[in-house]
Design an enzyme around this catalytic site. Structure first.
Site, PDB file in Angstrom:
ATOM      1  N   ILE A 143       0.844  -1.205   0.000  1.00 30.41           N
ATOM      2  CA  ILE A 143       0.000   0.000   0.000  1.00 30.41           C
ATOM      3  C   ILE A 143       0.876   1.251   0.000  1.00 30.41           C
ATOM      4  CG2 ILE A 143      -1.923  -1.117   1.229  1.00 30.41           C
ATOM      5  CD1 ILE A 143      -1.078   0.644   3.699  1.00 30.41           C
ATOM      6  N   ASP A 144       2.132   1.107   0.449  1.00 31.50           N
ATOM      7  CA  ASP A 144       2.984   2.297   0.623  1.00 31.50           C
ATOM      8  C   ASP A 144       3.420   2.928  -0.703  1.00 31.50           C
ATOM      9  OD1 ASP A 144       2.787   1.508   3.243  1.00 31.50           O
ATOM     10  OD2 ASP A 144       4.790   0.660   3.367  1.00 31.50           O
ATOM     11  N   ARG A 179     -13.749  21.373  15.636  1.00 32.64           N
ATOM     12  CA  ARG A 179     -12.558  20.741  16.212  1.00 32.64           C
ATOM     13  C   ARG A 179     -11.388  20.692  15.223  1.00 32.64           C
ATOM     14  NH1 ARG A 179     -15.609  15.553  18.895  1.00 32.64           N
ATOM     15  NH2 ARG A 179     -16.114  16.544  20.860  1.00 32.64           N
ATOM     16  N   MET A 186      -1.481   5.412   7.000  1.00 32.01           N
ATOM     17  CA  MET A 186      -0.343   4.478   6.898  1.00 32.01           C
ATOM     18  C   MET A 186       0.599   4.855   5.751  1.00 32.01           C
ATOM     19  SD  MET A 186      -1.310   0.540   7.475  1.00 32.01           S
ATOM     20  CE  MET A 186      -1.203  -0.185   9.092  1.00 32.01           C
ATOM     21  N   GLY A 187       1.725   4.164   5.686  1.00 31.91           N
ATOM     22  CA  GLY A 187       2.666   4.434   4.588  1.00 31.91           C
ATOM     23  C   GLY A 187       4.108   4.213   4.974  1.00 31.91           C
ATOM     24  N   GLN A 291      -6.790   0.085   6.279  1.00 25.91           N
ATOM     25  CA  GLN A 291      -6.305   0.543   4.966  1.00 25.91           C
ATOM     26  C   GLN A 291      -5.721  -0.592   4.116  1.00 25.91           C
ATOM     27  OE1 GLN A 291      -4.306   4.754   5.720  1.00 25.91           O
ATOM     28  NE2 GLN A 291      -4.451   3.576   7.579  1.00 25.91           N
TER      29      GLN A 291
HETATM   30  O1  F6P Z   1       4.205  -1.807   4.557  1.00 27.05           O
HETATM   31  C1  F6P Z   1       2.845  -1.791   4.715  1.00 27.05           C
HETATM   32  C2  F6P Z   1       2.445  -1.259   6.073  1.00 27.05           C
HETATM   33  O2  F6P Z   1       1.047  -1.277   6.148  1.00 27.05           O
HETATM   34  C3  F6P Z   1       2.991   0.120   6.405  1.00 27.05           C
HETATM   35  O3  F6P Z   1       2.219   1.140   5.826  1.00 27.05           O
HETATM   36  C4  F6P Z   1       2.952   0.083   7.910  1.00 27.05           C
HETATM   37  O4  F6P Z   1       3.919   0.939   8.470  1.00 27.05           O
HETATM   38  C5  F6P Z   1       3.275  -1.337   8.232  1.00 27.05           C
HETATM   39  O5  F6P Z   1       2.952  -2.100   7.090  1.00 27.05           O
HETATM   40  C6  F6P Z   1       2.525  -1.859   9.431  1.00 27.05           C
HETATM   41  O6  F6P Z   1       2.906  -3.166   9.674  1.00 27.05           O
HETATM   42  P1  F6P Z   1       2.255  -4.139  10.750  1.00 27.05           P
HETATM   43  O7  F6P Z   1       1.209  -4.946  10.053  1.00 27.05           O
HETATM   44  O8  F6P Z   1       3.396  -4.992  11.167  1.00 27.05           O
HETATM   45  O9  F6P Z   1       1.652  -3.306  11.839  1.00 27.05           O
END
Ligand code: F6P
Length: 322
Positions: A143-144, A179, A186-187, A291
């Site tokens: 997704i990143d 507010r 995420m990313g 996400q």
């Molecule tokens: O690399 C994909 C991702 O969803 C990132 O956006 C996020 O930082 C990480 O994985 C989260 O990983 P976990 O599932 O270990 O919490």
């Protein structure tokens, strides 16, 4: 042509559409029955495979199952986060290749992000070193959207949709209660999902890891919105966003500082800093792992299936190293 088997695995964080690429590999593999014997799937990635956890997908999945696989948002084979040894002389590689040879694997597909591509790279290099004929192909999923050499990874657009919807829905309470809302997106260490969702959802401030922020500037921007008669502010902040001050620290020092501060995530730190500087109520929304799941958008479905099929097609063309 001497037939060889395919081994395919999913690795790292899933995306809403990760099964689409698996579907592509299995179908394209079946189409090339002159070159491919059967398709095996690693259960829980390479970590599972090392523990002899795999399945014969060609035998297990009927045509109806394959249709379901294409449409079901899940990581059918499970996943893992597993880093291969840096040293290619490590006995790990010999053990793994013995297992691959026992299954008569000729083609190894790994669907994943940066760590998974690191796995593919190490295995390819080891194969070259021992002159193994096994070929390794990476299928770019995250997704990143931060994989070198790709314009877009599948899973990204679906994540943007979900984060955008979170920002859209927050508008109701942000405006009704005047507010400041912080939506954390995420990313990992990049801001693609945040930037796209922030623009699409109409966030008023967007904070990305690539551009370290200054809390005073953020507060100034919120206050100037209030002065202009806009009594709410929505901030889209990337989970990897960082202050200018922290960005100047060496990596080790930064890690120590972050552990010491003990905030659950960046949104909490930012909220506290803003709240300490102004009276307006500040709230946090973290859509988090939502996400990476649910129904993928059509764009991702098409991209994932095409990339899965294209990867299997590379076998026929004997076009390796991608
Ligand atoms: O690399 C994909 C991702 O969803 C990132 O956006 C996020 O930082 C990480 O994985 C989260 O990983 P976990 O599932 O270990 O919490």
């Amino acid at each position: 042509m001497n037939k060889k088997n395919i081994l395919v695995g999913q690795s790292g964080g899933p995306t809403a559409v990760i099964n689409g690429s698996l579907y592509g590999v299995i179908c394209e593999g079946a189409r090339h029955s002159d070159a491919v014997g059967c398709v095996y799937g690693m259960i829980n990635g390479i970590e599972g495979f090392l523990a002899d956890s795999y399945m014969n997908l060609s035998e297990t999945l009927s045509d109806d199952d394959l249709e379901l696989l294409r449409l079901t948002p899940a990581a059918y084979l499970g996943s893992c986060r597993f880093k291969l040894p840096e040293n290619l002389s490590d006995s790990f590689y010999r053990v793994l290749f013995e297992k691959l040879e026992r299954l008569d694997i000729g083609y190894f597909f790994y669907i994943g992000g940066n760590d998974s591509m690191d796995t593919v790279s190490k295995l390819s290099r080891y194969a070259a070193q021992i002159k193994s004929p096994i070929r390794f192909i990476g299928i770019p999923k995250t997704i990143d959207n931060d994989l070198w050499g790709t314009d877009m990874t599948f899973g990204f657009q679906s994540a943007v949709d979900i984060a955008t919807e979170a920002i859209d829905r927050i508008h109701t309470t942000a405006t009704s209660h005047s507010r400041v809302f912080i939506v954390e997106v995420m990313g990992h260490k990049v801001g693609w999902v945040t930037l796209h969702a922030g623009i699409a959802g109409g966030a008023d401030i967007i904070l990305l890891p690539e551009i370290p922020y200054d809390v005073d500037n953020v507060v100034r921007a919120i206050k100037s919105r209030t002065e202009a008669g806009k009594h709410f502010t929505i901030i889209a902040v990337a989970e990897g966003a960082i202050t200018k001050e922290d960005a100047a620290l060496p990596k080790k020092k930064l890690k120590e500082k972050q552990e010491k501060k003990g905030y659950p995530s960046v949104a909490y730190e930012l909220a506290e800093k803003i709240q300490n500087r102004m009276d307006q109520e500040v709230r946090i929304t973290v859509p988090g792992h939502t996400q990476r799941g649910g129904s993928p958008c059509p764009y991702d479905r098409v991209l994932a299936t095409r990339l899965g099929a294209a990867a299997a097609d590379l076998i026929l063309k004997e076009d390796y190293g991608y």
